[in-house]
Design a protein around this motif. Structure first.
Motif, PDB file in Angstrom:
ATOM      1  N   LEU A 144      -0.939  11.279  -7.825  1.00  0.00           N
ATOM      2  CA  LEU A 144      -0.722   9.877  -8.424  1.00  0.00           C
ATOM      3  C   LEU A 144       0.553  10.106  -9.305  1.00  0.00           C
ATOM      4  CD1 LEU A 144      -1.614   7.354 -10.003  1.00  0.00           C
ATOM      5  CD2 LEU A 144      -2.680   8.982 -11.828  1.00  0.00           C
ATOM      6  N   SER A 161       2.200  15.318  -0.223  1.00  0.00           N
ATOM      7  CA  SER A 161       2.729  13.911  -0.805  1.00  0.00           C
ATOM      8  C   SER A 161       4.130  13.741  -0.235  1.00  0.00           C
ATOM      9  CB  SER A 161       2.592  13.956  -2.455  1.00  0.00           C
ATOM     10  OG  SER A 161       1.409  14.169  -2.909  1.00  0.00           O
ATOM     11  N   VAL A 183       1.893   8.647  -4.426  1.00  0.00           N
ATOM     12  CA  VAL A 183       0.946   8.240  -3.324  1.00  0.00           C
ATOM     13  C   VAL A 183      -0.313   7.946  -3.708  1.00  0.00           C
ATOM     14  CG1 VAL A 183       2.431   9.668  -1.996  1.00  0.00           C
ATOM     15  CG2 VAL A 183       0.359  10.590  -2.934  1.00  0.00           C
ATOM     16  N   HIS A 184      -1.487   7.386  -2.633  1.00  0.00           N
ATOM     17  CA  HIS A 184      -2.644   7.288  -3.027  1.00  0.00           C
ATOM     18  C   HIS A 184      -3.526   8.546  -2.519  1.00  0.00           C
ATOM     19  CE1 HIS A 184      -6.467   5.295  -3.424  1.00  0.00           C
ATOM     20  NE2 HIS A 184      -6.761   5.418  -2.210  1.00  0.00           N
ATOM     21  N   GLY A 185      -4.069   9.250  -3.532  1.00  0.00           N
ATOM     22  CA  GLY A 185      -4.904  10.123  -3.271  1.00  0.00           C
ATOM     23  C   GLY A 185      -6.360   9.920  -2.982  1.00  0.00           C
ATOM     24  N   MET A 186      -6.740  10.650  -1.910  1.00  0.00           N
ATOM     25  CA  MET A 186      -8.376  10.553  -1.602  1.00  0.00           C
ATOM     26  C   MET A 186      -8.642  11.889  -1.524  1.00  0.00           C
ATOM     27  SD  MET A 186      -7.307   7.684   1.399  1.00  0.00           S
ATOM     28  CE  MET A 186      -6.288   9.073   2.040  1.00  0.00           C
ATOM     29  N   ARG A 202      -0.648   7.272   1.770  1.00  0.00           N
ATOM     30  CA  ARG A 202      -2.002   8.002   1.631  1.00  0.00           C
ATOM     31  C   ARG A 202      -2.076   9.616   2.039  1.00  0.00           C
ATOM     32  NH1 ARG A 202      -3.527   4.164   5.693  1.00  0.00           N
ATOM     33  NH2 ARG A 202      -1.410   3.970   5.628  1.00  0.00           N
ATOM     34  N   LEU A 245      -5.539  15.477  -7.205  1.00  0.00           N
ATOM     35  CA  LEU A 245      -5.211  13.915  -7.118  1.00  0.00           C
ATOM     36  C   LEU A 245      -4.479  13.696  -8.533  1.00  0.00           C
ATOM     37  CD1 LEU A 245      -9.147  12.929  -6.693  1.00  0.00           C
ATOM     38  CD2 LEU A 245      -7.455  12.690  -5.329  1.00  0.00           C
ATOM     39  N   THR A 262       0.873  -1.285   0.038  1.00  0.00           N
ATOM     40  CA  THR A 262       0.142   0.083  -0.053  1.00  0.00           C
ATOM     41  C   THR A 262       0.810   1.164  -0.150  1.00  0.00           C
ATOM     42  OG1 THR A 262      -1.871  -1.394   1.200  1.00  0.00           O
ATOM     43  CG2 THR A 262      -1.822   1.280   1.140  1.00  0.00           C
ATOM     44  N   PRO A 263       0.668   2.113  -1.139  1.00  0.00           N
ATOM     45  CA  PRO A 263       1.458   3.277  -0.902  1.00  0.00           C
ATOM     46  C   PRO A 263       1.139   4.364   0.230  1.00  0.00           C
ATOM     47  CG  PRO A 263      -0.205   3.496  -2.756  1.00  0.00           C
ATOM     48  CD  PRO A 263      -0.190   2.209  -2.051  1.00  0.00           C
TER      49      PRO A 263
END
Length: 264
Positions: A31, A221, A35-38, A8, A27, A5-6
């Motif tokens: 990317l 990030s 990293v994982h963007g939310m 977040r 986002l 998992t990267p």
């Protein structure tokens, strides 16, 4: 083989229907940097290359529910805030983030690239008193510095005075962006004791929509990936400079920076 998992990162901001700034820029930046963007959407704008034609805030309970949903289950190693529009939304976000242990990068969005207001006048004091005290880094441009502190920056010598005025409002670090001053762009980062200046060449490219959102998201990030604040800002500046260099025309107005410049 188990996937890793990267890191977040959560963005709390407004949606840009033209795709150049706001949630969309955040986002894309996340990317591009791995990293994982939310996202927590706080407002929706009708926006294109010519300007902002209108915006609509989401109810505070919808913003609170998004925050609780993401942070309560997935979690985040860093959070970035952008357009929050109203006192109620600023207060809602500040209350939730103040109780969450992760670095917070605040981009105190006041106006769009085209000069359209994105923050209600009555919300400015709430940003000062509620949001900035929970921030790890605040990234105002010169107009936002004046809006928040009444300090007017006219040359590079004024940057430290502006940063100190921002720090008095409670954040751990202030990054004052001096790109609108004449000469080569200089940004000043300080925690009140340490001081760093970041320079870059001035690029002949008018397509710079989304630079503030992109910079703040890039800082968040890199913080999520374990950099300290000066290191995160330095790497974020390198990324944004490349994105500005490759900014492209879109529609009939100001185009966006290229978030995917490293891949093209």
């Amino acid at each position: 083989m188990t996937a890793t998992t990267p890191p977040r990162v959560l963005t709390v901001a407004g949606s840009d229907s033209g795709g150049g700034a706001g949630i969309q820029a955040d986002l894309k930046t996340m990317l591009a940097l791995g990293v994982h963007g939310m996202s927590v959407i706080a407002a929706v704008t009708a926006q294109n290359s010519l300007g902002v034609q209108g915006y609509w805030e989401l109810p505070a309970e919808a913003v609170r529910a998004q925050l609780d949903s993401v942070l309560g289950d997935i979690g985040a190693q860093a959070v970035k805030t952008g357009m929050l529009a109203s006192p109620e939304l600023v207060e809602t976000v500040a209350e939730r983030l103040g109780a969450y242990e992760a670095p917070v990068v605040v981009d105190p969005v006041g106006v769009s690239k085209h000069g359209d207001s994105l923050l209600a006048p009555e919300a400015v004091d709430t940003v000062r008193t509620r949001l900035l005290p929970v921030a790890t880094v605040v990234t105002p441009n010169l107009w936002e510095v004046e809006q928040l502190t009444s300090v007017k920056v006219e040359d590079e010598d004024d940057l430290r005075r502006a940063a100190d005025a921002i720090l008095e409002l409670g954040p751990a670090w202030a990054l004052v962006k001096g790109g609108h001053l004449p000469g080569e762009p200089v940004d000043l980062l300080t925690d009140g004791t340490r001081e760093y200046r970041f320079t870059a060449e001035r690029l002949d490219n008018r397509h710079t929509h989304g630079t503030g959102c992109t910079l703040a998201s890039a800082i968040a990030s890199h913080l999520a990936m374990g950099e300290d604040v000066p290191g995160a800002v330095g790497k974020a500046k390198e990324y944004v400079t490349g994105a500005i260099r490759r900014g492209f025309p879109l529609g009939d107005g100001i185009g966006p920076v290229d978030h995917a410049w490293q891949w093209r």
